[in-house]
Design a protein around this motif. Sequence first.
Motif, PDB file in Angstrom:
ATOM      1  N   GLN A 117       0.836  -1.197   0.000  1.00 44.58           N
ATOM      2  CA  GLN A 117       0.000   0.000   0.000  1.00 44.58           C
ATOM      3  C   GLN A 117       0.874   1.252   0.000  1.00 44.58           C
ATOM      4  O   GLN A 117       0.606   2.211  -0.710  1.00 44.58           O
ATOM      5  CB  GLN A 117      -0.916   0.011   1.221  1.00 44.58           C
ATOM      6  N   ASP A 118       1.956   1.230   0.801  1.00 45.76           N
ATOM      7  CA  ASP A 118       2.867   2.363   0.831  1.00 45.76           C
ATOM      8  C   ASP A 118       3.435   2.627  -0.556  1.00 45.76           C
ATOM      9  O   ASP A 118       3.532   3.763  -1.005  1.00 45.76           O
ATOM     10  CB  ASP A 118       4.016   2.106   1.804  1.00 45.76           C
ATOM     11  N   ASN A 119       3.872   1.554  -1.238  1.00 42.42           N
ATOM     12  CA  ASN A 119       4.427   1.716  -2.575  1.00 42.42           C
ATOM     13  C   ASN A 119       3.440   2.366  -3.527  1.00 42.42           C
ATOM     14  O   ASN A 119       3.814   3.158  -4.384  1.00 42.42           O
ATOM     15  CB  ASN A 119       4.865   0.358  -3.135  1.00 42.42           C
ATOM     16  N   ALA A 120       2.182   2.045  -3.384  1.00 45.92           N
ATOM     17  CA  ALA A 120       1.159   2.615  -4.267  1.00 45.92           C
ATOM     18  C   ALA A 120       0.992   4.106  -4.018  1.00 45.92           C
ATOM     19  O   ALA A 120       0.469   4.830  -4.853  1.00 45.92           O
ATOM     20  CB  ALA A 120      -0.172   1.897  -4.050  1.00 45.92           C
ATOM     21  N   GLN A 121       1.443   4.571  -2.837  1.00 42.48           N
ATOM     22  CA  GLN A 121       1.270   5.973  -2.491  1.00 42.48           C
ATOM     23  C   GLN A 121       2.544   6.791  -2.711  1.00 42.48           C
ATOM     24  O   GLN A 121       2.602   7.946  -2.351  1.00 42.48           O
ATOM     25  CB  GLN A 121       0.829   6.070  -1.020  1.00 42.48           C
ATOM     26  N   MET A 122       3.557   6.189  -3.287  1.00 45.85           N
ATOM     27  CA  MET A 122       4.804   6.887  -3.577  1.00 45.85           C
ATOM     28  C   MET A 122       4.875   7.268  -5.046  1.00 45.85           C
ATOM     29  O   MET A 122       4.219   6.662  -5.894  1.00 45.85           O
ATOM     30  CB  MET A 122       6.007   5.994  -3.257  1.00 45.85           C
ATOM     31  N   LEU A 123       5.688   8.257  -5.328  1.00 43.17           N
ATOM     32  CA  LEU A 123       6.080   8.559  -6.696  1.00 43.17           C
ATOM     33  C   LEU A 123       7.559   8.217  -6.824  1.00 43.17           C
ATOM     34  O   LEU A 123       8.357   8.530  -5.934  1.00 43.17           O
ATOM     35  CB  LEU A 123       5.864  10.036  -7.021  1.00 43.17           C
ATOM     36  N   ASN A 124       7.923   7.574  -7.916  1.00 49.49           N
ATOM     37  CA  ASN A 124       9.304   7.170  -8.134  1.00 49.49           C
ATOM     38  C   ASN A 124       9.840   7.747  -9.435  1.00 49.49           C
ATOM     39  O   ASN A 124       9.153   7.720 -10.468  1.00 49.49           O
ATOM     40  CB  ASN A 124       9.415   5.639  -8.199  1.00 49.49           C
ATOM     41  N   GLY A 125      11.066   8.275  -9.370  1.00 57.22           N
ATOM     42  CA  GLY A 125      11.720   8.708 -10.594  1.00 57.22           C
ATOM     43  C   GLY A 125      12.225   7.504 -11.364  1.00 57.22           C
ATOM     44  O   GLY A 125      12.230   6.379 -10.856  1.00 57.22           O
ATOM     45  N   PRO A 126      12.681   7.709 -12.606  1.00 58.76           N
ATOM     46  CA  PRO A 126      13.242   6.598 -13.383  1.00 58.76           C
ATOM     47  C   PRO A 126      14.522   6.084 -12.733  1.00 58.76           C
ATOM     48  O   PRO A 126      15.054   6.692 -11.798  1.00 58.76           O
ATOM     49  CB  PRO A 126      13.521   7.230 -14.756  1.00 58.76           C
ATOM     50  N   GLU A 127      15.027   4.991 -13.225  1.00 53.57           N
ATOM     51  CA  GLU A 127      16.257   4.408 -12.675  1.00 53.57           C
ATOM     52  C   GLU A 127      17.434   5.343 -12.929  1.00 53.57           C
ATOM     53  O   GLU A 127      17.556   5.940 -14.009  1.00 53.57           O
ATOM     54  CB  GLU A 127      16.516   3.045 -13.326  1.00 53.57           C
ATOM     55  N   LEU A 128      18.306   5.471 -11.933  1.00 52.15           N
ATOM     56  CA  LEU A 128      19.499   6.302 -12.086  1.00 52.15           C
ATOM     57  C   LEU A 128      20.608   5.482 -12.718  1.00 52.15           C
ATOM     58  O   LEU A 128      20.947   4.399 -12.237  1.00 52.15           O
ATOM     59  CB  LEU A 128      19.947   6.831 -10.717  1.00 52.15           C
ATOM     60  N   GLU A 129      21.179   6.019 -13.774  1.00 50.57           N
ATOM     61  CA  GLU A 129      22.240   5.312 -14.489  1.00 50.57           C
ATOM     62  C   GLU A 129      23.556   6.083 -14.417  1.00 50.57           C
ATOM     63  O   GLU A 129      23.562   7.309 -14.350  1.00 50.57           O
ATOM     64  CB  GLU A 129      21.843   5.104 -15.954  1.00 50.57           C
ATOM     65  N   GLY A 130      24.670   5.369 -14.440  1.00 45.47           N
ATOM     66  CA  GLY A 130      25.981   5.991 -14.577  1.00 45.47           C
ATOM     67  C   GLY A 130      26.817   6.076 -13.313  1.00 45.47           C
ATOM     68  O   GLY A 130      27.997   6.427 -13.371  1.00 45.47           O
ATOM     69  N   MET A 131      26.247   5.749 -12.144  1.00 45.68           N
ATOM     70  CA  MET A 131      27.008   5.876 -10.896  1.00 45.68           C
ATOM     71  C   MET A 131      28.248   4.990 -10.874  1.00 45.68           C
ATOM     72  O   MET A 131      29.270   5.337 -10.276  1.00 45.68           O
ATOM     73  CB  MET A 131      26.119   5.531  -9.696  1.00 45.68           C
ATOM     74  N   GLU A 132      28.161   3.850 -11.540  1.00 47.56           N
ATOM     75  CA  GLU A 132      29.272   2.896 -11.491  1.00 47.56           C
ATOM     76  C   GLU A 132      30.533   3.418 -12.185  1.00 47.56           C
ATOM     77  O   GLU A 132      31.625   2.872 -12.019  1.00 47.56           O
ATOM     78  CB  GLU A 132      28.852   1.562 -12.127  1.00 47.56           C
TER      79      GLU A 132
ATOM     80  N   THR B  13       0.944  13.422  10.499  1.00 47.83           N
ATOM     81  CA  THR B  13       1.737  13.777  11.680  1.00 47.83           C
ATOM     82  C   THR B  13       2.239  12.566  12.449  1.00 47.83           C
ATOM     83  O   THR B  13       3.160  12.677  13.251  1.00 47.83           O
ATOM     84  CB  THR B  13       0.915  14.678  12.622  1.00 47.83           C
ATOM     85  N   ASP B  14       1.640  11.398  12.198  1.00 50.68           N
ATOM     86  CA  ASP B  14       2.090  10.164  12.847  1.00 50.68           C
ATOM     87  C   ASP B  14       3.047   9.355  11.979  1.00 50.68           C
ATOM     88  O   ASP B  14       3.447   8.250  12.349  1.00 50.68           O
ATOM     89  CB  ASP B  14       0.884   9.295  13.220  1.00 50.68           C
ATOM     90  N   GLY B  15       3.386   9.894  10.812  1.00 50.99           N
ATOM     91  CA  GLY B  15       4.317   9.206   9.928  1.00 50.99           C
ATOM     92  C   GLY B  15       3.686   8.201   8.998  1.00 50.99           C
ATOM     93  O   GLY B  15       4.394   7.456   8.312  1.00 50.99           O
ATOM     94  N   ASN B  16       2.341   8.175   8.941  1.00 49.74           N
ATOM     95  CA  ASN B  16       1.667   7.227   8.051  1.00 49.74           C
ATOM     96  C   ASN B  16       1.574   7.797   6.643  1.00 49.74           C
ATOM     97  O   ASN B  16       1.207   8.970   6.458  1.00 49.74           O
ATOM     98  CB  ASN B  16       0.248   6.946   8.566  1.00 49.74           C
ATOM     99  N   ALA B  17       1.892   6.951   5.644  1.00 52.69           N
ATOM    100  CA  ALA B  17       1.820   7.395   4.257  1.00 52.69           C
ATOM    101  C   ALA B  17       0.379   7.707   3.864  1.00 52.69           C
ATOM    102  O   ALA B  17      -0.547   6.982   4.233  1.00 52.69           O
ATOM    103  CB  ALA B  17       2.396   6.325   3.335  1.00 52.69           C
ATOM    104  N   LEU B  18       0.217   8.797   3.114  1.00 51.67           N
ATOM    105  CA  LEU B  18      -1.108   9.250   2.687  1.00 51.67           C
ATOM    106  C   LEU B  18      -1.332   8.940   1.215  1.00 51.67           C
ATOM    107  O   LEU B  18      -0.377   8.845   0.432  1.00 51.67           O
ATOM    108  CB  LEU B  18      -1.242  10.752   2.930  1.00 51.67           C
ATOM    109  N   PRO B  19      -2.576   8.816   0.815  1.00 51.87           N
ATOM    110  CA  PRO B  19      -2.884   8.550  -0.595  1.00 51.87           C
ATOM    111  C   PRO B  19      -2.517   9.734  -1.495  1.00 51.87           C
ATOM    112  O   PRO B  19      -2.379  10.869  -1.019  1.00 51.87           O
ATOM    113  CB  PRO B  19      -4.403   8.329  -0.597  1.00 51.87           C
ATOM    114  N   LEU B  20      -2.378   9.466  -2.780  1.00 52.11           N
ATOM    115  CA  LEU B  20      -2.174  10.539  -3.747  1.00 52.11           C
ATOM    116  C   LEU B  20      -3.328  11.526  -3.634  1.00 52.11           C
ATOM    117  O   LEU B  20      -4.474  11.145  -3.418  1.00 52.11           O
ATOM    118  CB  LEU B  20      -2.111   9.976  -5.167  1.00 52.11           C
ATOM    119  N   GLY B  21      -2.983  12.813  -3.742  1.00 48.90           N
ATOM    120  CA  GLY B  21      -4.024  13.841  -3.700  1.00 48.90           C
ATOM    121  C   GLY B  21      -4.271  14.434  -2.327  1.00 48.90           C
ATOM    122  O   GLY B  21      -4.918  15.465  -2.203  1.00 48.90           O
ATOM    123  N   GLU B  22      -3.740  13.778  -1.281  1.00 45.66           N
ATOM    124  CA  GLU B  22      -3.932  14.299   0.074  1.00 45.66           C
ATOM    125  C   GLU B  22      -2.654  14.983   0.553  1.00 45.66           C
ATOM    126  O   GLU B  22      -1.566  14.457   0.392  1.00 45.66           O
ATOM    127  CB  GLU B  22      -4.315  13.170   1.041  1.00 45.66           C
TER     128      GLU B  22
END
Length: 559
Positions: free
Chosen positions: A4-19, A392-401
Amino acid sequence: MTEQDNAQMLNGPELEGMEEYRSLMDVFHGAVKRFADKPAFSCMGQTLTFNDLDRLSANFAAWLQNETRLQPGDRIAIQLPNVLQFPVAVFGAMRAGLVVVNTNPLYTEREMAHQFKDSGAKAIVILANMADKLERVLDRTEIEHVLVTELGDLHGFPKRLLINAVVKHVKKMVPAYSLPQAVSFRKALKAGASSTHREVQRELDDIAALQYTGGTTGMPKGTMLTHCNLVANMLQAEAAIGPGLDEGKEVVIAPLPVYHIYTFTVNCLFLMKTGNHSILITNPRDLPNFVKELKKVQFTAFIGLNTLFNALCNREDFRQLDFSRLHLTISGGMALTKAAAQRWEDVTGCSIAEGYGLTETSPVVSFNPVDAIQLGTIGKPVAGTAVKVVDTDGNALPLGEPGELCVKGPQVMKGYWNLDDETAKVLSDDGWFQTGDIAVLQEDGYIKIVDRKKDMILVSGFNVYPNEVEDVVAAHPGVVEVAAVGVPDDNSGEAVKLFVVKRDENLDEKSLREWCKKELAGYKVPKHVEFRDELPKTNVGKVLRRQLRDEEMAKQETA
């Protein structure tokens, strides 16, 4: 993390080139090799090519290694405005394995003494204009080696002598000072040229810079940014901004201070890696001369912030410039207003792409895709970055909130220097950094900042923390108690306003501001002062800054 937490996150694309990189020095050497004779930095008509930067920084590294007792990991403060000496000093220090402590040239003696003592800096490169302040605080620090440079030191003869003479004798900008142990930066470079330096291999987890930021405790904290943090953010900036740039061919105006993390990462690192030419503007507040500088170059990109866009667009001489090659404008450091963005586009024909970041995130967290700018948002997470909002309790919120924006990625700081408790308050064991900003994650992947959780005031892109201002004002013998809040300001986005309960009935706004000017950098000095019989407080006696801010906002709405 739950599903559920993952569904409420936004993720950028994979980072390339660090190696490809073990440290920032690998990035530097790669850029020098690829873009040797191309211009890297210009200032006041003088240009350093990548080869020049390589040679001069090697000379400085050699001096540090052969003429001092400094060892890899020691800290060196660099207190310079936008001049050519800055990138030379930064890359020279890093080549010697030192940790760079970027220091604001606007700092007062009190602010300088705190930062130098807190960081344990053992050396400093400082502009002669502020060397008198250093003289007065030096005995409160661990600084052993002082290098003083004058504004025109990296210009050719006779322009160098002319610039330095005008600054010192005509404009009277260099107060008298006595630092018998000081070495001229030019002499250090000359001495270093006759010796050799040893390349020092730093690892990705080693600290590259201590970047100071304000704190709720009242005094600035040293943000530990590692080689990994800065290399990652450079690559993240390249992935986000790079598609809009022609590598090795851009001419980029850099009016914002290079000691600030925004310009430090974008101009000194990302644009250096991509072989582009940064035009350093030493004093962007001098708008007539700034515009004269712009007339001399066919610039293709501009790095700025809201207040600067407004100020320039209000000038007829700026509106008459040739913007035919300008194709990229980036905004950061403070919120971009729709009015300023529209005015800039009307004047220049170029839209503004806004990004968002913090000192603790090296700084870039998100950026508006240049081909899909959504005004009013801070864009999408950059590569390798996850964001979520929590209650305020550290719980992930849904998109839009709305909730507090939290960030996770390789650009998130190692922690605060010697402040484990402060680090633990904002950085979780699993790498999530609490920004203190209230945001909404949109369904389309964009992020919108809606409020600030912290009391921090943002003046022209600079953090001002109320506790620091209040500590200075409370020390005035004529003050009983004080509260500082941010209020809207057309020029600087926000300005500092004081609410003061007097002890001395003769105390007035002018004398209070003069008191502040002695202890605080100019942008921290209150613009407004209101005297009151009492301040609103909680039932335990804590001053309610939020109530004071709300009262000010209500005044604005009814005005």
